[in-house]
Design a protein around this motif. Structure first.
Motif, PDB file in Angstrom:
ATOM      1  N   GLU A  54       0.656  -1.216   0.171  1.00 17.42           N
ATOM      2  CA  GLU A  54      -0.039   0.100   0.011  1.00 17.42           C
ATOM      3  C   GLU A  54       0.952   1.296  -0.073  1.00 17.42           C
ATOM      4  O   GLU A  54       0.578   2.225  -0.597  1.00 17.42           O
ATOM      5  N   ALA A  84       1.541   4.122  -3.005  1.00 13.92           N
ATOM      6  CA  ALA A  84       1.556   5.780  -2.663  1.00 13.92           C
ATOM      7  C   ALA A  84       2.666   6.261  -2.946  1.00 13.92           C
ATOM      8  O   ALA A  84       2.995   7.742  -2.401  1.00 13.92           O
ATOM      9  N   ASP A 126      -3.462  11.060   1.886  1.00 14.91           N
ATOM     10  CA  ASP A 126      -4.220  11.398   0.691  1.00 14.91           C
ATOM     11  C   ASP A 126      -4.965  10.144   0.391  1.00 14.91           C
ATOM     12  O   ASP A 126      -5.525   9.784  -0.725  1.00 14.91           O
ATOM     13  N   GLU A 127      -5.062   8.982   1.146  1.00 11.80           N
ATOM     14  CA  GLU A 127      -5.916   7.734   0.832  1.00 11.80           C
ATOM     15  C   GLU A 127      -6.641   7.293   2.122  1.00 11.80           C
ATOM     16  O   GLU A 127      -6.043   7.376   3.172  1.00 11.80           O
ATOM     17  N   THR A 183      -9.389   8.625  -2.619  1.00 12.25           N
ATOM     18  CA  THR A 183      -7.960   8.709  -2.765  1.00 12.25           C
ATOM     19  C   THR A 183      -7.917  10.220  -3.811  1.00 12.25           C
ATOM     20  O   THR A 183      -8.920  10.104  -4.667  1.00 12.25           O
ATOM     21  N   ALA A 224      -5.886  12.082  -7.313  1.00 10.72           N
ATOM     22  CA  ALA A 224      -5.297  11.537  -8.365  1.00 10.72           C
ATOM     23  C   ALA A 224      -4.800  12.583  -9.245  1.00 10.72           C
ATOM     24  O   ALA A 224      -5.280  12.871 -10.212  1.00 10.72           O
ATOM     25  N   VAL A 274      -6.488  -1.675  -6.934  1.00 15.66           N
ATOM     26  CA  VAL A 274      -6.479  -0.328  -6.106  1.00 15.66           C
ATOM     27  C   VAL A 274      -5.170   0.165  -6.022  1.00 15.66           C
ATOM     28  O   VAL A 274      -4.905   1.399  -6.377  1.00 15.66           O
ATOM     29  N   ASN A 275      -4.205  -0.438  -5.626  1.00 16.18           N
ATOM     30  CA  ASN A 275      -2.742  -0.241  -5.462  1.00 16.18           C
ATOM     31  C   ASN A 275      -2.304   0.405  -6.901  1.00 16.18           C
ATOM     32  O   ASN A 275      -1.717   1.455  -6.905  1.00 16.18           O
ATOM     33  N   ILE A 284      -3.756   3.600  -7.526  1.00 15.78           N
ATOM     34  CA  ILE A 284      -3.060   4.699  -6.764  1.00 15.78           C
ATOM     35  C   ILE A 284      -1.564   4.956  -7.285  1.00 15.78           C
ATOM     36  O   ILE A 284      -1.227   5.948  -7.278  1.00 15.78           O
ATOM     37  N   SER A 307      -1.833   7.100 -10.407  1.00 11.57           N
ATOM     38  CA  SER A 307      -2.448   8.427 -10.447  1.00 11.57           C
ATOM     39  C   SER A 307      -1.527   9.188  -9.503  1.00 11.57           C
ATOM     40  O   SER A 307      -1.758  10.459  -9.339  1.00 11.57           O
ATOM     41  N   ARG A 308      -0.282   9.023  -9.345  1.00 13.41           N
ATOM     42  CA  ARG A 308       0.560   9.719  -8.354  1.00 13.41           C
ATOM     43  C   ARG A 308       1.547  10.500  -9.427  1.00 13.41           C
ATOM     44  O   ARG A 308       1.836   9.988 -10.192  1.00 13.41           O
TER      45      ARG A 308
END
Length: 542
Positions: free
Chosen positions: A128, A132, A462-463, A477, A479, A534-535, A538, A541-542
């Motif tokens: 996780e 991020a 942020d999550e 979260t 993005a 989902v990971n 994330i 999207s960073r």
């Protein structure tokens, strides 16, 4: 002095002893058999030359008798034997130790999370954090564990986190947070040490038993998480779902939108139909975000997807529509009672029992140890114990035992003697989840997954993980990398394998998101999928 150096010193003493003894034997042999006198120093020189096969000087012409020749032959053979023994016992190991890579004992990371100890649930947390883009380092006192992590490219260091020098080597002054998950008894000492070194660092402690929580806080922990309790409530919710047509826990995203998961039970009217034929979407107005069957997650399934027995549906819709769907996923009433059997009366089992009692659901508790709340004392893997609990007439069994092997075996036994009884299982490790499904379990939750999600939700500003105790992961979260792009351009479902359910913009929830929806930098997106997908979202999207 360590064992290795003790071995070297003792070996050198033995070699010198052999040389001195041979020196006196040689001196005696030359006087007795050859009639020539040698000093002890001359004798030792000849012995060393013989043992090392470096030569024999001028004494070779003096060996004229058989006994003397035998003495020299014995010294030569001893020298060869010593060389062959020294190579495997000392020389080779010395080279191996010199060439072996030592486990790291420090780190240069900054703005990182220090994770004290390593278990699989910490791997979930690391994944996780990695998604991020938050660095982390494991601190473990087992060199082999650290070497294995390092070989896998994972930042880790060896040391005892209870000691100040270890935490200093972990660069605690520049760390953003410390996660302590060693044991209920050891955690407070690590917390006290860390708080002494860095008063402002965020410290999160993982507690197993409720009674120790207060001591972890007194020691200085900012947050104490109890994943076993959350896991127990999640298992109890699934057991309650199997015996009632009332809508259980949902994630409320707004006044008109909730997200929940349904287990399609044996005998449900939905079994064998496609999603399109079930009219879940068209008539009921419910969005099927994903399905989960036997440990396999399918994001945004199409209308042709067939709903099978024990499929878990992740759906979004209004409370009224979800309530209507509940009655269609639960099987019709049968002759069996709605009683639930709870196997295991540890922290997880007690939480399950308390939750079922709160919901006024009949249940029978099995445990190996006798206690006030235990109804049957016995082994859940024993058919006699299961017969005493009337397993064949129970609606479901919650396996809350703290042993994955026992849970798998119990599932196989239950499937054999009571195939109509649903099995809701707790697993410690994520890799056990698939095995339990293959063994016949209808629903499985892993403690490692729950723990990792709870910790990451606290650590990542942020999550926010909205569902730590479900098969699916739903997070809120930001993005920033997707700002200015539409959902159609991003192609979240096909490329990343998850679904953007809703978006929050200026404190307003937007749920009707089409492919033309454009993401803004300040938007908070609600994303649903498996932990892996989902990971992946994330990270992208960073």
């Amino acid at each position: 002095m360590n064992t290795w150096w003790r071995r070297i010193v003792l070996s050198l003493v033995a070699v010198f002893g052999i040389v001195i003894a041979y020196g006196y034997i040689y001196r005696w042999g030359m006087m007795t058999f050859e009639g020539e006198e040698r000093t002890i120093y001359q004798s030792i020189q000849v012995v060393i030359e013989s043992l090392t096969t470096a030569g024999f000087g001028g004494d070779t012409d003096a060996w004229n008798t058989t006994p003397m020749n035998l003495i020299v032959i014995g010294m030569n053979l001893s020298g060869v034997l010593l060389v062959f023994l020294a190579l495997p016992l000392f020389v080779v190991p010395l080279f191996q130790r010199a060439l072996a890579t030592q486990p790291p004992a420090s780190t240069d990371l900054a703005d990182h999370v220090i994770i004290c100890s390593h278990r699989e649930r910490e791997d979930v947390l690391r994944n996780e954090l990695e998604a991020a883009d938050v660095p982390s380092v494991f601190v473990d006192d087992n060199p082999e564990t650290v070497m294995e992590l390092t070989d896998d490219g994972i930042e880790a260091m060896v040391g005892d986190p209870e000691h100040e020098q270890t935490l200093r080597a972990a660069n605690i002054d520049d760390a953003r947070a410390l996660v302590v998950d060693i044991s209920d008894e050891a955690n407070p000492e690590v917390i006290l040490t860390a708080r002494e070194l860095h008063d402002d660092i965020q410290i999160i402690s993982v507690a197993e038993d409720e009674g120790v929580t207060v001591y972890h806080r007194y020691a200085g922990a900012d947050v104490v998480v109890r994943p076993r309790q959350v896991l127990g409530r999640g298992l109890a919710a699934k057991a309650a779902m199997a015996v009632t047509t009332e809508l259980q826990e949902t994630i409320e995203l707004g006044e008109r939108l909730e997200i929940t998961e349904f287990l399609v039970e044996r005998g449900s009217a939905l079994i064998g139909r496609t999603i399109g034929e079930s009219s879940i979407r068209n008539r009921m107005g419910i969005s099927v975000i994903g399905t989960w069957l036997n440990g396999e997650f399918v994001p945004a399934p199409g209308p042709e997807t067939v709903i099978e027995e024990n499929t878990i549906l992740l759906v979004a819709g209004s409370h009224e529509r979800l309530t209507e769907l509940t009655s269609r996923t639960v099987a019709p009433a049968e002759d069996r009672s709605n009683r639930v059997i709870v196997a295991g009366h540890g922290e997880v089992g007690r939480t399950v029992s308390e939750a079922l009692e709160t919901d006024d659901l009949a249940h029978t508790v099995i445990d190996r140890r006798e206690a006030d709340s235990v109804d049957i004392v016995g082994d859940i893997t024993d058919e006699t114990t299961l017969a005493a609990a009337d397993i064949a007439n129970a609606r479901s069994v919650v396996l809350a035992v703290n042993d994955d092997t026992a849970a798998i075996y119990a599932t196989l036994v239950i499937e054999k003697i009571a195939p109509k009884t649903e099995v809701i299982a707790r697993a410690n490790e994520t890799e056990t989840v698939r095995k339990l499904y293959r063994a016949g379990a209808e629903y499985v939750l892993a403690l490692s997954t729950v723990t990792g999600r709870m910790l990451s939700s606290i650590l990542l500003e942020d999550e926010q993980v909205l569902t730590p105790e479900t098969q699916f992961e739903i997070v809120r979260t930001d993005a920033p990398a997707f700002a200015g792009r539409t959902l159609g351009e991003i192609d979240v479902r096909a490329r990343l394998g998850c679904t953007v359910v809703a978006a929050e913009r200026n404190r307003e929830l937007m749920t009707d998101l089409g492919p033309e929806f454009t993401v803004r930098r300040d938007d908070a997106l609600i994303v649903a999928g498996s932990d892996e997908t989902v990971n992946r979202f994330i990270a992208a999207s960073r």
